[in-house]
Design a protein around this motif. Structure first.
Motif, PDB file in Angstrom:
ATOM      1  N   VAL A 569       0.837  -1.205   0.000  1.00 21.81           N
ATOM      2  CA  VAL A 569       0.000   0.000   0.000  1.00 21.81           C
ATOM      3  C   VAL A 569       0.876   1.260   0.000  1.00 21.81           C
ATOM      4  O   VAL A 569       0.621   2.212  -0.749  1.00 21.81           O
ATOM      5  CB  VAL A 569      -0.970  -0.003   1.204  1.00 21.81           C
ATOM      6  CG1 VAL A 569      -1.693   1.334   1.327  1.00 21.81           C
ATOM      7  CG2 VAL A 569      -1.981  -1.135   1.079  1.00 21.81           C
ATOM      8  N   CYS A 570       1.926   1.255   0.826  1.00 25.74           N
ATOM      9  CA  CYS A 570       2.839   2.406   0.875  1.00 25.74           C
ATOM     10  C   CYS A 570       3.504   2.617  -0.494  1.00 25.74           C
ATOM     11  O   CYS A 570       3.615   3.757  -0.969  1.00 25.74           O
ATOM     12  CB  CYS A 570       3.916   2.194   1.940  1.00 25.74           C
ATOM     13  SG  CYS A 570       3.329   2.341   3.638  1.00 25.74           S
ATOM     14  N   LEU A 618      -4.983   2.201   4.951  1.00 26.18           N
ATOM     15  CA  LEU A 618      -5.335   3.596   4.650  1.00 26.18           C
ATOM     16  C   LEU A 618      -5.590   4.373   5.940  1.00 26.18           C
ATOM     17  O   LEU A 618      -5.095   5.502   6.107  1.00 26.18           O
ATOM     18  CB  LEU A 618      -6.585   3.630   3.760  1.00 26.18           C
ATOM     19  CG  LEU A 618      -7.125   5.019   3.408  1.00 26.18           C
ATOM     20  CD1 LEU A 618      -6.133   5.793   2.554  1.00 26.18           C
ATOM     21  CD2 LEU A 618      -8.470   4.911   2.689  1.00 26.18           C
ATOM     22  N   ALA A 619      -6.339   3.768   6.869  1.00 26.20           N
ATOM     23  CA  ALA A 619      -6.618   4.430   8.156  1.00 26.20           C
ATOM     24  C   ALA A 619      -5.324   4.712   8.912  1.00 26.20           C
ATOM     25  O   ALA A 619      -5.162   5.779   9.522  1.00 26.20           O
ATOM     26  CB  ALA A 619      -7.548   3.557   8.997  1.00 26.20           C
ATOM     27  N   ALA A 620      -4.366   3.774   8.856  1.00 29.00           N
ATOM     28  CA  ALA A 620      -3.077   3.965   9.545  1.00 29.00           C
ATOM     29  C   ALA A 620      -2.290   5.109   8.923  1.00 29.00           C
ATOM     30  O   ALA A 620      -1.728   5.956   9.642  1.00 29.00           O
ATOM     31  CB  ALA A 620      -2.263   2.670   9.491  1.00 29.00           C
ATOM     32  N   LEU A 621      -2.243   5.185   7.596  1.00 29.44           N
ATOM     33  CA  LEU A 621      -1.487   6.242   6.924  1.00 29.44           C
ATOM     34  C   LEU A 621      -2.110   7.616   7.180  1.00 29.44           C
ATOM     35  O   LEU A 621      -1.391   8.614   7.326  1.00 29.44           O
ATOM     36  CB  LEU A 621      -1.410   5.961   5.419  1.00 29.44           C
ATOM     37  CG  LEU A 621      -0.604   4.714   5.013  1.00 29.44           C
ATOM     38  CD1 LEU A 621      -0.686   4.480   3.514  1.00 29.44           C
ATOM     39  CD2 LEU A 621       0.853   4.837   5.449  1.00 29.44           C
ATOM     40  N   LEU A 622      -3.429   7.670   7.253  1.00 26.25           N
ATOM     41  CA  LEU A 622      -4.095   8.937   7.593  1.00 26.25           C
ATOM     42  C   LEU A 622      -3.784   9.337   9.028  1.00 26.25           C
ATOM     43  O   LEU A 622      -3.488  10.501   9.320  1.00 26.25           O
ATOM     44  CB  LEU A 622      -5.608   8.798   7.398  1.00 26.25           C
ATOM     45  CG  LEU A 622      -6.106   8.781   5.944  1.00 26.25           C
ATOM     46  CD1 LEU A 622      -7.544   8.278   5.881  1.00 26.25           C
ATOM     47  CD2 LEU A 622      -6.011  10.180   5.326  1.00 26.25           C
ATOM     48  N   ARG A 623      -3.838   8.372   9.932  1.00 29.21           N
ATOM     49  CA  ARG A 623      -3.579   8.655  11.347  1.00 29.21           C
ATOM     50  C   ARG A 623      -2.140   9.107  11.579  1.00 29.21           C
ATOM     51  O   ARG A 623      -1.862   9.926  12.455  1.00 29.21           O
ATOM     52  CB  ARG A 623      -3.888   7.402  12.169  1.00 29.21           C
ATOM     53  CG  ARG A 623      -3.981   7.634  13.668  1.00 29.21           C
ATOM     54  CD  ARG A 623      -4.293   6.364  14.432  1.00 29.21           C
ATOM     55  NE  ARG A 623      -3.301   5.328  14.233  1.00 29.21           N
ATOM     56  CZ  ARG A 623      -3.477   4.243  13.500  1.00 29.21           C
ATOM     57  NH1 ARG A 623      -4.624   4.044  12.885  1.00 29.21           N
ATOM     58  NH2 ARG A 623      -2.511   3.348  13.356  1.00 29.21           N
ATOM     59  N   MET A 624      -1.213   8.565  10.769  1.00 25.92           N
ATOM     60  CA  MET A 624       0.208   8.883  10.939  1.00 25.92           C
ATOM     61  C   MET A 624       0.656  10.063  10.068  1.00 25.92           C
ATOM     62  O   MET A 624       1.846  10.322   9.907  1.00 25.92           O
ATOM     63  CB  MET A 624       1.042   7.642  10.624  1.00 25.92           C
ATOM     64  CG  MET A 624       0.738   6.476  11.561  1.00 25.92           C
ATOM     65  SD  MET A 624       1.551   4.936  11.085  1.00 25.92           S
ATOM     66  CE  MET A 624       3.228   5.250  11.679  1.00 25.92           C
TER      67      MET A 624
END
Length: 666
Positions: A569-570, A618-624
């Motif tokens: 994803v990254c 996606l949720a992790a990348l937004l949160r970070m």
């Protein structure tokens, strides 16, 4: 660092487990009709008489809260209160249950026939039933089952009817109401139907919340809903939804009831009816619409064997006890109770913590059959392995899982090779054993295209992964420590904890990791690794022992699909994501990117194709803050911080250690 004295009080391996009774045993030896028509006299809350459905609706419509919101909406919309009240009545008519004993008896008869055909046994912990019976008599009860199959709520009502317990009213999605005849049958067996989302519809929220609270306050019946909100297609626990939990706690916060009992229930399937259906949904095949014709076509599953089910009723949790010292209920006296108000941060935090605690209780009481251990081994050997080696590794994993406190149901009197052979036979649709070698089933020999062959392979892998996921909660914390040991700068305790903290943050949408419990999670992971001799503590260093190498390697392998999937994803965001990408476009785009990588680079991470993993990443990348949402021209697009995304990808790949401050000294 955790010591044995610090952690052993909570060691799950020391927990006493209840005994189980097979409730189908009697059904196989006596009349189903007599069972359905037997005298049914359940214990009720404080001996109250159940309320008629029509009376319940009248109470809701005449409540101060609904009348207040009707007047508010009337002023805002410029409509007369009578017209708004008609709307409220229409909402209630659409929503309300009409529990009827005759329908329950019909279901008791038909489900007995179906369950005897489908399952070898349905095992229930009797001590849990006794605890529930006591709780129903004393306080309003909320039943919170895990949700892995369509039949969960049918199974719950069937078990309660069998034990002569009060039948629950059950929150169900509106999609079931669209099924001809079946929708109304479910309504008459206790289902009340709610929309998936209310938006800003104040009237709907007021009617719905008051309907639930009226049933709870008066103890007409236990209320049942799924904390996860929807079925888990991956068989991992999902992040809990808080809306209904907020509603059922509200009468306690406002002093309208003395206490509320929350009962976590774990339903464990040896073989899930929807296994390949879920895998196809995760790969983008639309979910079939619920329909009566679809239900009738599904009758063919009755010729299959789905093994055993375990239903574990956990210890009832007192909201009053949990709230002691955390919730100041006097603040609810400052304004009239009927006026809707936003929960305070203190209350929101309390409800959130309670939800996570209840899901963890569900996980801890999941009964694990040998197949989940076999699936965990197969998922780390996608090319297959010899049957003898598979058996040996499964037995080894059984020992490790037992040391970590897993709730295993393994037939001790049966030789291991027969246990494994029996499990492989039950799951013949997923695996094949030929020439002494076991591997996942492959698709058709002559696929139309490489993409079709990949899709067929991915269905098998994701189906098998759903069974491995059932045991993930047992290994999660030591596995995070194992990966942290690989990626940390040094073996010093602080550096390992720093790396652990980073991984925990990345995966906080993927797994049930309670907010604010990072130190406890690290201590638990380290303690379990110390306990099985995988690591030892030398001054301030965590040192891997010779015995620990295979253990840590296996634990890291449990998380490898998630690490690789997030890296894919990254890489998509750093290499291919276009300007103006919307969330709706993201899933098919990243899946297409992953397909290309698997076909061109030989990547074997089929789980990168799962929409569940893609959404969590996606949720992790937004949160970070590696991504942010930008609103423009009436749509929300994703803006990529390429450097941040690449840094996360490198960290997950172990190329650079996670540079994060240590938040707590252990």
């Amino acid at each position: 660092m955790a010591s044995k004295a610090l952690y052993s009080q909570r060691d799950p391996a020391l927990k006493k487990r209840d005994d189980f009774e097979d409730i189908l045993d009697e059904r196989r030896n006596s009349s189903d009709l007599r069972y359905a028509l037997r005298c049914y006299t359940p214990v009720l809350y404080k001996g109250m008489t159940p309320c008629k459905a029509s009376t319940l609706k009248t109470i809701v419509l005449q409540s101060e809260q609904v009348r207040y919101v009707i007047n508010q909406v009337s002023k805002e919309m410029g409509e007369t209160p009578d017209i708004v009240q008609e709307e409220a009545l229409a909402i209630l008519e659409e929503m309300a249950q009409r529990l009827q004993l005759s329908t329950i008896r019909f279901f008791a008869f038909t489900l007995s026939k179906a369950f005897k055909a489908l399952f070898q046994s349905v095992r229930v912990n009797e001590e849990g039933i006794q605890r529930l019976q006591q709780a129903i008599h004393e306080h309003p009860v909320v039943l919170l089952p895990s949700h892995r199959s369509y039949i969960d709520f049918l199974m719950m009502s069937y078990v309660l009817y069998t034990y002569d317990l009060a039948l629950p009213v059950i929150a169900a999605g509106m999609d079931f109401l669209g099924m001809k005849f079946v929708g109304e049958m479910l309504r008459m067996s206790g289902a009340f139907f709610i929309r998936r989302s209310f938006g800003g519809d104040k009237l709907y929220w007021a009617v719905f919340s008051e309907y639930v609270k009226t049933m709870l306050r008066n103890g007409y019946a236990p209320i049942e809903f799924f904390l996860e909100g929807t079925r888990s297609r991956t068989c991992k626990s999902l992040t809990p939804k808080l809306g209904l939990l907020n509603i059922v706690m509200d009468p306690f916060f406002k002093g309208e009831v003395f206490d509320v009992s929350l009962v976590p229930i774990s339903i464990s399937y040896e073989r899930v009816l929807e296994e390949t259906l879920y895998a196809r949904e995760l790969l983008g095949v639309p979910k079939p619409k619920e329909s009566t014709s679809g239900l009738l076509k599904a009758r063919r599953i009755l010729s299959e064997d789905y093994g055993s089910i375990h239903v574990y009723f956990g210890q009832p949790v007192s909201v009053r006890s949990l709230a002691q010292g955390r919730i100041n209920r006097s603040e609810y006296n400052l304004i009239p109770r009927y006026i809707p108000r936003k929960s305070s941060e203190e209350t929101q935090s309390f409800v959130n913590d309670t939800a996570y605690m209840l899901v963890r209780r569900q996980e801890e009481n999941m009964v694990l059959r040998p197949w989940v251990l076999i699936a965990a081994v197969l998922m780390q050997n996608l090319d297959g392995l010899d049957l003898e080696l598979l058996t040996k590794q499964t037995v080894w994993l059984r020992g490790l899982a037992g040391a970590f406190g897993a709730f295993l149901d393994w037939p001790d009197q049966t030789p291991a090779d027969k246990v494994v052979a029996s499990s492989l036979a039950l799951h013949h649709g997923l695996v094949q054993a030929t020439g002494g070698r076991v591997r996942l089933l492959e698709g058709p020999q002559d696929p139309a295209s490489p993409e079709e062959a990949l899709f067929d392979q991915a269905v098998g892998v994701l189906s098998c992964a759903s069974y491995r996921n059932q045991v993930l909660h047992v290994f999660l914390r030591p596995a995070l420590v194992a990966v942290a040991l690989e990626t940390a700068n040094t073996s010093r305790n602080d550096d390992v904890y720093s790396s652990f903290l980073y991984l925990r943050n990345v995966f906080s949408n993927e797994f049930i990791l309670c907010p604010g419990a990072s130190v406890q999670d690290f201590e638990e992971g380290c303690y379990l690794l110390l306990k099985c001799g995988a690591i030892q503590m030398l001054q301030q260093d965590l040192v891997v022992t010779e015995r620990g190498q295979p253990i840590l390697s296996f634990l890291s392998g449990m998380l490898e699909p998630f690490l690789q999937g997030y890296q894919v994803v990254c890489r998509y965001f750093s290499e291919e994501a276009s300007e103006g990408l919307t969330e709706k476009q993201y899933i098919p785009a990243v899946r297409s990117f992953a397909v290309k990588r698997i076909l061109s680079e030989g990547l074997k991470c089929y789980e990168a194709l799962s929409s569940d993993l893609q959404k969590n990443a996606l949720a992790a990348l937004l949160r970070m803050s590696a991504l942010r949402k930008v609103k423009a021209a009436d749509q929300v697009t994703l803006k990529v911080n390429t450097m941040a995304v690449k840094a996360i990808e490198d960290t997950l790949g172990g190329k650079v250690p996670a540079q994060k401050p240590v938040l707590a000294r252990l």
